[in-house]
Design a protein around this motif. Structure first.
Motif, PDB file in Angstrom:
ATOM      1  N   LEU A 241      56.066 -50.820  51.610  1.00 17.77           N
ATOM      2  CA  LEU A 241      56.813 -50.584  52.843  1.00 17.77           C
ATOM      3  C   LEU A 241      57.626 -51.813  53.202  1.00 17.77           C
ATOM      4  O   LEU A 241      57.099 -52.889  53.434  1.00 17.77           O
ATOM      5  N   GLU A 242      58.933 -51.622  53.237  1.00 21.70           N
ATOM      6  CA  GLU A 242      59.843 -52.702  53.587  1.00 21.70           C
ATOM      7  C   GLU A 242      60.474 -52.428  54.943  1.00 21.70           C
ATOM      8  O   GLU A 242      60.088 -51.512  55.658  1.00 21.70           O
ATOM      9  N   LYS A 243      61.477 -53.255  55.283  1.00 23.59           N
ATOM     10  CA  LYS A 243      62.159 -53.117  56.571  1.00 23.59           C
ATOM     11  C   LYS A 243      62.777 -51.738  56.723  1.00 23.59           C
ATOM     12  O   LYS A 243      63.207 -51.124  55.759  1.00 23.59           O
ATOM     13  N   GLU A 244      62.815 -51.277  57.965  1.00 21.29           N
ATOM     14  CA  GLU A 244      63.406 -49.998  58.331  1.00 21.29           C
ATOM     15  C   GLU A 244      62.676 -48.810  57.692  1.00 21.29           C
ATOM     16  O   GLU A 244      63.228 -47.722  57.574  1.00 21.29           O
TER      17      GLU A 244
ATOM     18  N   LEU B  53      66.088 -57.811  45.457  1.00 21.29           N
ATOM     19  CA  LEU B  53      65.872 -58.200  46.853  1.00 21.29           C
ATOM     20  C   LEU B  53      65.909 -56.997  47.789  1.00 21.29           C
ATOM     21  O   LEU B  53      65.634 -57.118  48.983  1.00 21.29           O
ATOM     22  N   ASN B  54      66.272 -55.834  47.238  1.00 16.91           N
ATOM     23  CA  ASN B  54      66.413 -54.608  48.022  1.00 16.91           C
ATOM     24  C   ASN B  54      67.466 -54.743  49.124  1.00 16.91           C
ATOM     25  O   ASN B  54      67.300 -54.253  50.243  1.00 16.91           O
ATOM     26  N   HIS B  55      68.553 -55.431  48.760  1.00 22.84           N
ATOM     27  CA  HIS B  55      69.694 -55.521  49.664  1.00 22.84           C
ATOM     28  C   HIS B  55      70.609 -54.320  49.451  1.00 22.84           C
ATOM     29  O   HIS B  55      70.701 -53.786  48.346  1.00 22.84           O
ATOM     30  N   LYS B  56      71.297 -53.922  50.507  1.00 22.92           N
ATOM     31  CA  LYS B  56      72.207 -52.790  50.412  1.00 22.92           C
ATOM     32  C   LYS B  56      73.546 -53.175  49.799  1.00 22.92           C
ATOM     33  O   LYS B  56      74.301 -52.318  49.345  1.00 22.92           O
TER      34      LYS B  56
END
Length: 335
Positions: free
Chosen positions: A207-210, A306-309
């Motif tokens: 579980l990450e941000k948002e 990094l799971n950046h958009k």
């Protein structure tokens, strides 16, 4: 006279109209509270100015999230941005105070569980504002050596000081897992053993941000240290409630995941070992990203890990280019 730092003026009325609605509603509650406490108009204006600049940064670079979704790493990025734009220590300390006061109000009203500013060290008089630390390849290797040295020393004394050996194993596993996954501290704190696939070295459904569920990829070294930690707990009947990292081990009863404070304390101890006293958990994320990029991974690949958009945030805040390579490549041009 000392040079006055430049003001960062990001206030844009059109963007302010688009700020996350929940954030604006929470600020309205805060505004009413400030008026009830009879704060002066100037004081209220200064608070608003600091907060509005922060909200626009969130709008521009952090997906316009609600302040209730913001964590200490998000705020650290804003602080570093302000510093890069030329704000001096005193101005940044004021911004930090304004943000903290807002979160303290939200916590007092039970609208949030904790104040993320409490996990960011405030600079003392004469100290620089906490900056991002990008550990070099040499520092990372030195950290590995010091962590192993700490484990071996504690192992020799484990009959008389078993807690120290357990902590040494935990710190070693945490540091290398954090560095190689580049995950945010809240994600790491809540990882369970059942999520770890040791064959593929993947942590699944993290579980990450948002509320996003992501995969984290860890190294062979991290795998070894995690298995060592798991084996020690099994051999010593240490209950961990299924969590990889816990705040304190118990031999019976339920267990809770490690708090951000616990992992931050580990980070400070590691920082002291390697001569980087300002080291904090998010530095592992920056350092890992930079290390992988400078080792040859593409910006796009690092951004995905990094799971950046987008790669923009990765490039602006997470990568410190190896200038020595830049100079070497420049010399090849023979101009």
């Amino acid at each position: 006279m000392p040079k006055r730092s430049e003001r960062i003026c990001m206030l844009n009325q059109e963007k302010l109209k688009k700020i996350n609605p929940e954030t604006l509603k929470l600020y309205h509650k805060y505004l009413l509270d400030m008026k009830i406490r009879e704060l002066s108009e100037k004081t209220i204006y200064n608070y608003y100015n600091d907060l509005a600049n922060w909200w626009i940064y969130i709008y521009d670079y952090q997906d316009n999230k609600s302040v209730k979704e913001i964590d200490d790493s998000d705020i650290s990025e804003f602080i570093v941005y302000c510093k890069d734009q030329g704000n001096n220590t005193n101005r940044i300390k004021r911004r930090m105070s304004s943000i903290s006061a807002f979160f303290l109000f939200l916590k007092k009203k039970r609208l949030i569980d904790e104040n993320p500013m409490s996990f960011i060290d405030r600079p003392k008089e004469g100290q620089a504002v906490v900056a991002q630390t990008f550990l070099t390849t040499q520092q990372i290797q030195f950290m590995r050596e010091k962590l192993q040295e700490n484990v071996e020393k504690a192992k020799e004394q484990r009959k008389t000081k078993p807690t120290q050996y357990y902590e040494a194993l935990t710190m070693q596993a945490y540091a290398i897992f954090s560095l190689t996954t580049m995950a945010r501290i809240n994600a790491i704190a809540n990882i369970r053993w059942e999520q770890l696939d040791f064959d593929s070295r993947v942590a699944k459904d993290v579980l990450e941000k948002e509320g996003y569920l992501v995969e984290l990829f860890f190294s062979e070294e991290a795998k070894e240290y995690l298995l060592n930690l798991k084996q020690y707990r099994t051999e010593n009947n240490i209950e961990d409630g299924g969590y990889v990292f816990v705040s304190a081990h118990r031999k019976s009863g339920s267990c809770t995941p490690a708090t951000v404070s616990t992992l931050s304390d580990y980070c400070k101890k590691i920082g002291q070992m390697i001569g980087v006293p300002t080291l904090h958990p998010h530095d592992f994320r920056h350092s890992g990203a930079t290390a992988y990029k400078n080792a040859g991974m593409s910006l796009e690949e690092v951004s995905v890990l990094l799971n950046h958009k987008s790669t923009d945030v990765t490039r602006r805040f997470y990568i410190k280019e190896d200038k020595s390579k830049l100079q070497a490549n420049k010399d090849k041009c023979n101009i």
